[in-house]
Design a protein around this motif. Structure first.
Motif, PDB file in Angstrom:
ATOM      1  N   UNK A  38       0.807  -1.226   0.000  1.00 11.96           N
ATOM      2  CA  UNK A  38       0.000   0.000   0.000  1.00 11.96           C
ATOM      3  C   UNK A  38       0.840   1.277   0.000  1.00 11.96           C
ATOM      4  N   UNK A  39       2.026   1.233   0.602  1.00 10.53           N
ATOM      5  CA  UNK A  39       2.894   2.412   0.602  1.00 10.53           C
ATOM      6  C   UNK A  39       3.312   2.799  -0.803  1.00 10.53           C
ATOM      7  N   UNK A  40       3.632   1.806  -1.631  1.00 10.60           N
ATOM      8  CA  UNK A  40       4.004   2.085  -3.016  1.00 10.60           C
ATOM      9  C   UNK A  40       2.814   2.614  -3.800  1.00 10.60           C
ATOM     10  N   UNK A  41       1.638   2.052  -3.570  1.00  7.09           N
ATOM     11  CA  UNK A  41       0.439   2.513  -4.275  1.00  7.09           C
ATOM     12  C   UNK A  41       0.182   3.986  -3.957  1.00  7.09           C
ATOM     13  N   UNK A  42       0.282   4.333  -2.669  1.00  4.15           N
ATOM     14  CA  UNK A  42       0.095   5.743  -2.281  1.00  4.15           C
ATOM     15  C   UNK A  42       1.172   6.628  -2.895  1.00  4.15           C
ATOM     16  N   UNK A  43       2.420   6.150  -2.867  1.00  2.00           N
ATOM     17  CA  UNK A  43       3.529   6.931  -3.417  1.00  2.00           C
ATOM     18  C   UNK A  43       3.365   7.200  -4.901  1.00  2.00           C
ATOM     19  N   UNK A  44       2.972   6.183  -5.643  1.00  2.00           N
ATOM     20  CA  UNK A  44       2.757   6.365  -7.082  1.00  2.00           C
ATOM     21  C   UNK A  44       1.634   7.362  -7.336  1.00  2.00           C
ATOM     22  N   UNK A  45       0.554   7.258  -6.550  1.00  2.00           N
ATOM     23  CA  UNK A  45      -0.575   8.167  -6.738  1.00  2.00           C
ATOM     24  C   UNK A  45      -0.183   9.608  -6.448  1.00  2.00           C
ATOM     25  N   UNK A  46       0.531   9.819  -5.345  1.00  6.82           N
ATOM     26  CA  UNK A  46       0.947  11.185  -4.979  1.00  6.82           C
ATOM     27  C   UNK A  46       1.923  11.763  -5.994  1.00  6.82           C
ATOM     28  N   UNK A  47       2.842  10.926  -6.484  1.00  2.00           N
ATOM     29  CA  UNK A  47       3.802  11.397  -7.494  1.00  2.00           C
ATOM     30  C   UNK A  47       3.092  11.790  -8.776  1.00  2.00           C
ATOM     31  N   UNK A  48       2.144  10.960  -9.203  1.00  2.14           N
ATOM     32  CA  UNK A  48       1.401  11.257 -10.428  1.00  2.14           C
ATOM     33  C   UNK A  48       0.593  12.543 -10.285  1.00  2.14           C
ATOM     34  N   UNK A  90       3.122 -11.636   8.709  1.00  3.72           N
ATOM     35  CA  UNK A  90       2.099 -10.585   8.725  1.00  3.72           C
ATOM     36  C   UNK A  90       2.699  -9.177   8.866  1.00  3.72           C
ATOM     37  N   UNK A  91       3.460  -8.785   7.858  1.00  2.00           N
ATOM     38  CA  UNK A  91       4.026  -7.439   7.791  1.00  2.00           C
ATOM     39  C   UNK A  91       2.984  -6.484   7.208  1.00  2.00           C
ATOM     40  N   UNK A  92       2.665  -5.420   7.955  1.00  3.87           N
ATOM     41  CA  UNK A  92       1.608  -4.506   7.500  1.00  3.87           C
ATOM     42  C   UNK A  92       2.043  -3.681   6.298  1.00  3.87           C
ATOM     43  N   UNK A  93       3.348  -3.570   6.050  1.00  2.00           N
ATOM     44  CA  UNK A  93       3.793  -2.787   4.892  1.00  2.00           C
ATOM     45  C   UNK A  93       3.582  -3.561   3.584  1.00  2.00           C
ATOM     46  N   UNK A  94       3.371  -4.865   3.681  1.00  3.52           N
ATOM     47  CA  UNK A  94       3.234  -5.688   2.479  1.00  3.52           C
ATOM     48  C   UNK A  94       1.798  -5.814   1.998  1.00  3.52           C
ATOM     49  N   UNK A  95       0.818  -5.550   2.873  1.00  2.00           N
ATOM     50  CA  UNK A  95      -0.583  -5.752   2.518  1.00  2.00           C
ATOM     51  C   UNK A  95      -1.460  -4.998   3.502  1.00  2.00           C
ATOM     52  N   UNK A  96      -2.505  -4.348   3.003  1.00  2.00           N
ATOM     53  CA  UNK A  96      -3.414  -3.647   3.908  1.00  2.00           C
ATOM     54  C   UNK A  96      -4.142  -4.654   4.798  1.00  2.00           C
ATOM     55  N   UNK A  97      -4.294  -4.296   6.078  1.00  4.06           N
ATOM     56  CA  UNK A  97      -5.008  -5.159   7.014  1.00  4.06           C
ATOM     57  C   UNK A  97      -4.377  -6.524   7.177  1.00  4.06           C
ATOM     58  N   UNK A  98      -3.060  -6.582   7.075  1.00  2.04           N
ATOM     59  CA  UNK A  98      -2.358  -7.873   7.062  1.00  2.04           C
ATOM     60  C   UNK A  98      -2.174  -8.392   8.484  1.00  2.04           C
ATOM     61  N   UNK A  99      -3.140  -9.135   8.954  1.00  5.80           N
ATOM     62  CA  UNK A  99      -3.094  -9.704  10.304  1.00  5.80           C
ATOM     63  C   UNK A  99      -3.676 -11.116  10.278  1.00  5.80           C
ATOM     64  N   UNK A 100      -3.325 -11.949  11.266  1.00  4.19           N
ATOM     65  CA  UNK A 100      -3.970 -13.265  11.358  1.00  4.19           C
ATOM     66  C   UNK A 100      -5.483 -13.165  11.480  1.00  4.19           C
ATOM     67  N   UNK A 101      -5.970 -12.123  12.174  1.00  4.36           N
ATOM     68  CA  UNK A 101      -7.422 -11.963  12.314  1.00  4.36           C
ATOM     69  C   UNK A 101      -8.085 -11.699  10.963  1.00  4.36           C
ATOM     70  N   UNK A 102      -7.399 -10.938  10.096  1.00  2.00           N
ATOM     71  CA  UNK A 102      -7.938 -10.700   8.760  1.00  2.00           C
ATOM     72  C   UNK A 102      -8.041 -11.989   7.968  1.00  2.00           C
ATOM     73  N   UNK A 103      -7.022 -12.832   8.080  1.00  2.00           N
ATOM     74  CA  UNK A 103      -7.055 -14.135   7.415  1.00  2.00           C
ATOM     75  C   UNK A 103      -8.164 -15.001   7.994  1.00  2.00           C
TER      76      UNK A 103
END
Length: 256
Positions: A25-35, A132-145
């Protein structure tokens, strides 16, 4: 067999729809802000253009530059909402399923691959493993799974395990199918990627199959998997399937 879901769960649309998140998600936000930033500069230059100050020509390359991050961001969102489902189905079709397989999903996130495999192996068991690294996926937790397994009706056959791809908590020759999508490239340092591949080979049963997809491709994994004794088909490009930059391979362990 998967447990039956209660009527209240089935009646609630919010519960009924699984959410598999947006990758990086960090990259997605970064690309959007740059554009947006580049497009704004270009449009301002056009708005300020006069006969004496012809900014319009300078604005054209600025607007063109904005297309690159915009395209990357849109591609990542297309993968999140459409492409990852297409890629999952394509990978899982590489095997003729019996229905009683032991499956390990390495880097499970919110469970897209693990749940897809569990639906094809209702009489088997599926281990969903991640850090479950939150920087790799939004809402990335065992509870989400866990929530997604309940929605998809596979909560009784999916085991959620916190673990590292480099030290898989499985015995040698114990797993029929290993899946791993967009996981190994996140391991640091890069030199440890080969170790993860060796672990995948170690836990596979003779005759077992590994399906691995990754960004930007899987070329570096072919050598380590072959060195560990697996037969590798690929690497293959997957952009037309995943709608994003990706590659995949299918590796099998020779029968004993």
């Amino acid at each position: 067999m998967p447990a039956q879901r209660d009527n209240a769960s089935l009646a609630d649309p919010a519960i009924r729809m699984p959410d598999y998140g947006i990758d990086a998600p960090g990259f997605v936000r970064g690309f959007a802000l740059t554009a947006v930033g580049l497009a704004t500069v270009g449009l301002v230059a056009i708005a300020m253009a006069t006969r004496r100050r012809p900014f319009t020509l300078a604005a054209i390359p600025i607007l063109a530059l904005a297309l690159a991050p915009a395209s990357l961001g849109l591609s990542m969102r297309a993968y999140a909402f459409v492409g990852k489902h297409r890629l999952r189905d394509h990978l899982l079709r590489q095997r003729t399923w019996r229905g009683d397989e032991a499956v390990l999903d390495v880097g499970s996130g919110r469970g897209l691959m693990a749940i897809g495999a569990a639906q094809r192996a209702p009489f088997g068991r599926t281990i969903a493993l991640d850090i479950w690294s939150v920087k790799d996926l939004t809402g990335n937790t065992p509870d989400g799974l866990r929530a997604n397994t309940l929605i998809e009706g596979v909560e009784t056959t999916v085991q959620i395990v916190h673990g590292d791809a480099r030290t898989l908590p499985c015995a040698d020759d114990s797993i029929d199918v290993v899946t791993s999508v967009f996981c190994i490239h996140n391991i640091e340092p890069e030199s440890e990627h080969a170790r993860a591949c060796a672990e995948i080979a170690r836990v596979l049963k003779p005759g077992g199959m590994a399906m691995i997809a990754d960004f930007p491709g899987v070329d570096p994994y072919v050598g380590p998997l072959r060195a560990a004794g697996l037969h590798v088909d690929g690497p293959f490009r997957a952009e037309s399937i995943a709608l994003s930059i990706a590659g995949y391979l299918v590796a099998t362990k020779p029968p004993g």
